[in-house]
Design a protein around this motif. Structure first.
Motif, short mmCIF file in Angstrom:
data_model
loop_
_atom_site.label_atom_id
_atom_site.label_comp_id
_atom_site.label_asym_id
_atom_site.label_seq_id
_atom_site.Cartn_x
_atom_site.Cartn_y
_atom_site.Cartn_z
N LEU A 30 0.83 -1.20 0.00
CA LEU A 30 0.00 0.00 0.00
C LEU A 30 0.87 1.26 0.00
CD1 LEU A 30 -2.89 -0.86 2.48
CD2 LEU A 30 -2.68 -1.34 0.04
N THR A 31 0.43 2.26 -0.75
CA THR A 31 1.13 3.54 -0.79
C THR A 31 0.41 4.60 0.02
OG1 THR A 31 -0.04 4.15 -2.83
CG2 THR A 31 2.07 3.02 -3.08
N GLY A 32 -0.84 4.34 0.38
CA GLY A 32 -1.59 5.30 1.19
C GLY A 32 -2.97 4.76 1.52
N VAL A 33 -3.56 5.26 2.60
CA VAL A 33 -4.88 4.81 3.04
C VAL A 33 -5.71 6.02 3.46
CG1 VAL A 33 -6.15 3.57 4.83
CG2 VAL A 33 -4.13 2.52 3.80
N PHE A 34 -6.95 6.04 2.99
CA PHE A 34 -7.95 6.95 3.57
C PHE A 34 -8.96 6.07 4.29
CE2 PHE A 34 -12.18 8.79 3.56
CZ PHE A 34 -11.93 9.98 4.23
N ASP A 35 -9.12 6.28 5.58
CA ASP A 35 -10.07 5.46 6.34
C ASP A 35 -11.14 6.35 6.95
OD1 ASP A 35 -7.64 6.18 8.01
OD2 ASP A 35 -8.98 5.54 9.60
N SER A 36 -12.32 5.77 7.14
CA SER A 36 -13.44 6.53 7.70
C SER A 36 -14.30 5.64 8.57
CB SER A 36 -14.29 7.15 6.57
OG SER A 36 -14.77 6.15 5.69
N ARG A 37 -14.97 6.27 9.53
CA ARG A 37 -15.90 5.57 10.40
C ARG A 37 -17.30 6.08 10.13
NH1 ARG A 37 -11.35 5.78 11.41
NH2 ARG A 37 -10.12 4.21 12.47
N TRP A 38 -18.22 5.15 9.93
CA TRP A 38 -19.59 5.51 9.58
C TRP A 38 -20.51 5.18 10.75
CZ3 TRP A 38 -20.97 4.09 3.83
CH2 TRP A 38 -19.92 4.51 2.99
N HIS A 39 -21.32 6.17 11.14
CA HIS A 39 -22.36 5.98 12.15
C HIS A 39 -23.67 6.38 11.47
CE1 HIS A 39 -19.20 5.84 15.33
NE2 HIS A 39 -18.60 6.67 14.50
N GLN A 100 -31.78 4.43 -3.31
CA GLN A 100 -30.81 5.29 -3.97
C GLN A 100 -30.25 6.29 -2.96
OE1 GLN A 100 -30.00 4.68 -7.33
NE2 GLN A 100 -31.25 2.90 -6.77
N GLY A 101 -28.98 6.66 -3.13
CA GLY A 101 -28.38 7.45 -2.07
C GLY A 101 -27.54 8.62 -2.54
N LEU A 102 -26.77 9.16 -1.61
CA LEU A 102 -25.89 10.30 -1.85
C LEU A 102 -24.56 9.82 -2.42
CD1 LEU A 102 -26.38 12.11 1.59
CD2 LEU A 102 -27.30 12.87 -0.63
N PRO A 103 -23.95 10.60 -3.31
CA PRO A 103 -22.59 10.27 -3.76
C PRO A 103 -21.62 10.38 -2.60
CG PRO A 103 -23.63 11.91 -5.20
CD PRO A 103 -24.49 11.80 -3.98
N LEU A 104 -20.67 9.47 -2.56
CA LEU A 104 -19.67 9.51 -1.48
C LEU A 104 -18.94 10.84 -1.46
CD1 LEU A 104 -18.07 8.09 0.76
CD2 LEU A 104 -16.61 7.11 -1.01
N LYS A 105 -18.65 11.39 -2.65
CA LYS A 105 -17.91 12.65 -2.70
C LYS A 105 -18.71 13.83 -2.14
CE LYS A 105 -19.18 13.13 -7.59
NZ LYS A 105 -18.63 13.10 -8.96
N ALA A 106 -20.03 13.64 -1.98
CA ALA A 106 -20.83 14.71 -1.38
C ALA A 106 -20.72 14.72 0.14
CB ALA A 106 -22.30 14.56 -1.78
N VAL A 107 -20.51 13.55 0.75
CA VAL A 107 -20.42 13.47 2.21
C VAL A 107 -18.97 13.41 2.69
CG1 VAL A 107 -22.70 12.50 2.60
CG2 VAL A 107 -20.82 10.97 2.05
N LEU A 108 -18.06 12.97 1.78
CA LEU A 108 -16.62 12.98 2.09
C LEU A 108 -15.89 13.56 0.88
CD1 LEU A 108 -16.02 9.48 3.79
CD2 LEU A 108 -15.89 11.73 4.89
N PRO A 109 -15.95 14.89 0.72
CA PRO A 109 -15.35 15.50 -0.48
C PRO A 109 -13.84 15.35 -0.55
CG PRO A 109 -16.07 17.18 1.08
CD PRO A 109 -16.59 15.87 1.59
N GLU A 110 -13.18 15.31 0.59
CA GLU A 110 -11.72 15.16 0.62
C GLU A 110 -11.37 13.78 1.16
OE1 GLU A 110 -9.48 17.22 -0.50
OE2 GLU A 110 -10.90 18.79 -1.08
#
Length: 326
Positions: A30-39, A100-110
């Motif tokens: 792996l060269t990099g990781v973006f991780d997130s926690r969803w509630h 149907q849902g929200l685009p990921l980039k709308a809730v996590l733009p960066e």
């Protein structure tokens, strides 16, 4: 090096799947990781785009959810389940498969590698908690064998529990109070890298028992050729010599290899040699002049031209760039 005689053929037939799967996993870095926690509480749905040179991992900490993608039946996930998308196929996570849902980039733009994020959706229905991560890998290590993996690989809770190191690593990564301190991002990167390999290992064993899911595993000749090129890349292979080693004609070998691996034997061998050359230049102090012979090139000029064509820079520029980055 020994030639492949009857005894060696027998050993490869008996252990070939393990050898092949080992070679599939070995280059993953792996060269990099973006991780997130969803509630999230129902109703909810998040649409993720396809990711390039990026595996995606979802671990269900609590509750349930559905995975859906184009042209595939929905997959239900429950607490303790893990799903890996080896090549980052576009997919939707939701509380119901039809939502149907929200685009990921709308809730996590960066979502830059090396950072973390959080998604919170306050509905009125059942709650779910997930650990999600985009695992960016070196694209040059992603052979046709890797990219031919199924779009999604699922380990249910019982399978995760049978891999205690995987289970404990996921729980640590998902913990809300995960320790933060010096070297935290590097530790996180390597922990996710270990989780990816630990997750793929039992899944690939299952694929080996069901060759229809990964047809290469059902072809002893092409499987042997992949292992030989992956482990004996310094030898002066030609298409003819590879075909002879596995008891096939040149034309049958070339056609079967392209069909099962997704690229020509020559390109697969070049990729493995260039991957090793990059490793030697970037991670060791081996003199640059010694690298060509170590990766199967008799001519330094031929190696130089092949390396520049593959990486876009000369071997010297590649090594200097790694040093500057470090």
């Amino acid at each position: 090096m020994e030639s492949v005689g009857t005894d060696r053929h027998d050993r490869l037939d008996q252990g070939g799947h393990d050898d092949l799967l080992s070679e599939l996993l070995k280059p993953l870095r792996l060269t990099g990781v973006f991780d997130s926690r969803w509630h999230v509480r129902a109703p909810w749905a998040i649409e993720g785009d396809a990711e390039r040179s990026c595996a995606v991992l979802h671990y269900v900490v609590e509750g349930d959810c559905w995975i859906t993608t184009a042209d595939e039946p929905p997959v239900a996930l429950h607490a303790g389940d893990l799903v890996v998308f080896p090549t980052g196929t576009a997919h939707r996570l939701s509380d119901r498969p039809e939502r149907q849902g929200l685009p990921l980039k709308a809730v996590l733009p960066e979502r830059r590698p090396g950072t973390s994020g959080e998604i919170v959706i306050d509905g009125t229905g059942p709650e779910s908690r997930l650990l999600c991560a985009g695992l960016h890998y070196d694209a040059s290590a992603a052979t046709g064998l890797y990219t031919s993996l199924p779009w999604a690989l699922v380990l249910d809770r019982a399978q995760v529990d049978r891999e205690p190191l995987l289970r404990d690593t996921l729980r640590l990564l998902a913990a809300p109070d995960r320790p933060v301190g010096p070297g935290d991002r590097l530790i996180t990167l390597r922990a996710f890298e270990m989780a990816l390999v630990l997750a793929l290992r039992p899944l690939l064993r299952e694929l080996a028992d069901s060759p229809a899911s990964l047809p290469l595993l059902g072809h002893p000749g092409i499987s042997r050729a992949v292992v030989m090129m992956a482990t004996r890349f310094a030898e002066p292979w030609t298409i003819d010599s590879l075909a002879r080693e596995v008891g096939m004609s040149r034309s049958a070998f070339t056609a079967a290899f392209r069909e099962l691996v997704g690229e020509s034997p020559a390109r697969y061998l070049s990729a493995r040699r260039m991957q090793e050359a990059g490793r030697l230049l970037g991670e060791t102090s081996l003199p640059q002049s010694a690298v060509p012979a170590r990766v199967g090139y008799q001519s330094a000029v031929g190696f130089h031209l092949a390396f520049r064509k593959w990486f876009g820079v000369t071997p010297g520029e590649y090594r200097a760039g790694v040093v500057r980055a470090a």
